[in-house]
Write a protein that holds these residues in place. Sequence first.
Motif, short mmCIF file in Angstrom:
data_model
loop_
_atom_site.label_atom_id
_atom_site.label_comp_id
_atom_site.label_asym_id
_atom_site.label_seq_id
_atom_site.Cartn_x
_atom_site.Cartn_y
_atom_site.Cartn_z
N TYR A 1 5.59 4.91 11.13
CA TYR A 1 5.06 5.84 12.12
C TYR A 1 5.53 5.52 13.52
CZ TYR A 1 1.58 2.14 12.40
OH TYR A 1 0.95 0.92 12.48
N THR B 1 -3.00 5.23 9.24
CA THR B 1 -1.54 5.10 9.27
C THR B 1 -0.89 6.48 9.31
OG1 THR B 1 -1.64 3.03 8.02
CG2 THR B 1 0.46 4.18 8.04
N ARG B 2 -1.37 7.39 8.49
CA ARG B 2 -0.80 8.75 8.46
C ARG B 2 -1.05 9.49 9.76
NH1 ARG B 2 -2.83 9.86 2.22
NH2 ARG B 2 -0.93 9.06 1.19
N TYR C 1 1.22 8.21 12.44
CA TYR C 1 2.58 8.71 12.23
C TYR C 1 2.72 10.13 12.80
CZ TYR C 1 6.65 10.60 9.80
OH TYR C 1 7.83 11.21 9.51
N ILE C 2 1.75 10.99 12.52
CA ILE C 2 1.78 12.35 13.05
C ILE C 2 1.74 12.34 14.57
CG2 ILE C 2 0.56 14.55 13.16
CD1 ILE C 2 1.97 14.02 10.50
N LEU D 1 -5.27 3.81 5.22
CA LEU D 1 -4.18 4.72 4.86
C LEU D 1 -4.21 5.97 5.73
CD1 LEU D 1 -1.84 5.50 2.98
CD2 LEU D 1 -3.55 6.38 1.35
N ASN D 2 -5.40 6.54 5.94
CA ASN D 2 -5.51 7.74 6.77
C ASN D 2 -5.14 7.44 8.22
OD1 ASN D 2 -6.32 9.38 4.65
ND2 ASN D 2 -8.50 9.00 4.99
N PHE E 1 3.24 5.04 2.64
CA PHE E 1 2.14 5.84 3.15
C PHE E 1 2.38 7.34 3.00
CE2 PHE E 1 5.00 6.29 6.55
CZ PHE E 1 4.62 7.40 7.28
N ALA E 2 3.64 7.77 2.95
CA ALA E 2 3.94 9.19 2.83
C ALA E 2 3.83 9.68 1.40
CB ALA E 2 5.33 9.49 3.39
#
Length: 231
Positions: free
Chosen positions: A5, A213-214, A217-218, A210-211, A174-175
Motif C-alpha cells: 500500500y 491494510t486494505r 492501500y486505497i 487486514l481491513n 492482502f489483495a
Amino acid sequence: MRPLYESLQDDFEIYERQSVHFSPQIHNFVECFYITQGTFELGLDQHLYHMEAGDFAIIFPGTIHHSQVFDPGPCTNIDMLFSTSYTGVFSDTLLQNRQIDPVIRAKDLHPDVPYAIHSLFQDKQAGKLSQVLVQSWVQIILTRCMAVYKLEPRSATVNNDLIFRSVSYIAEHFAEPITLTKMAKDLYVSPYAISRMFSGTFHTNFNGYLNDTRIEYICSLLRGGLHQRGL
C-alpha cells in the motif's frame, strides 16, 4: 518486501505530514522519521519508543514498524524513504544489524542531520533533486547517525518469527481473498496462535488488521492521484 500500500517513486520520497497511527508494516527500504511537532510513538517489532520534536529515527530494511499518536495537540513529522542503492558503504550494516534503540534524541543529534533533511525536503519541493545529491545527503545522515547508534546482529531466526511472517504474509496477499484459516495453514501454525499474536501485539484481530491494510492501500492510491494532479 515493501508493503503494497506504499508506492515509492524514483527510489526516494520525502514529505512532511501529520503524525498518524499506521499498522505494522515491513519493506526493504530505509525509512526515517524526524519529528517536527508534538510527540510520536514509534513501534519496532514488539517495542514502543517515545519521540518528541527534534528526535530522529532510522528504520532499517526488513524491520517491522508501526506508530501510534496519543498527543491531542498538533503532531507532524518528516518521513523519508529511500532505496539501499543510496546507502553506499552502509548497505551491509543496515541489512545485517539492528539498533538497540532506533531513536536519537534531539540533544544527541548532529546538526548535519536536520540540515540534510530540510535541504532534501526543500529541494524535493522545488524539483531540484538529483540522484547524486540524494546519495550525498543520505550518506551524511548515515555517517552521523551510525556514530551514535549501538548495533547488534540481527537474530538468525527473525524470518521464523510469527510476527515477522504474519506481517510479511499479509503484505504479499492482502489483495487476495485470504482468511485466518488459510493464512494459518500456509504458515504452518494454528489459527489460535495467530489470533493471540494479533490481539496481544497489535491490539486488533486478524480481520481488523487486514481491513486496515486494505484501507491504507486505497488511501495511498488516492494520495498518489492528488499528488499527480498537483493538489
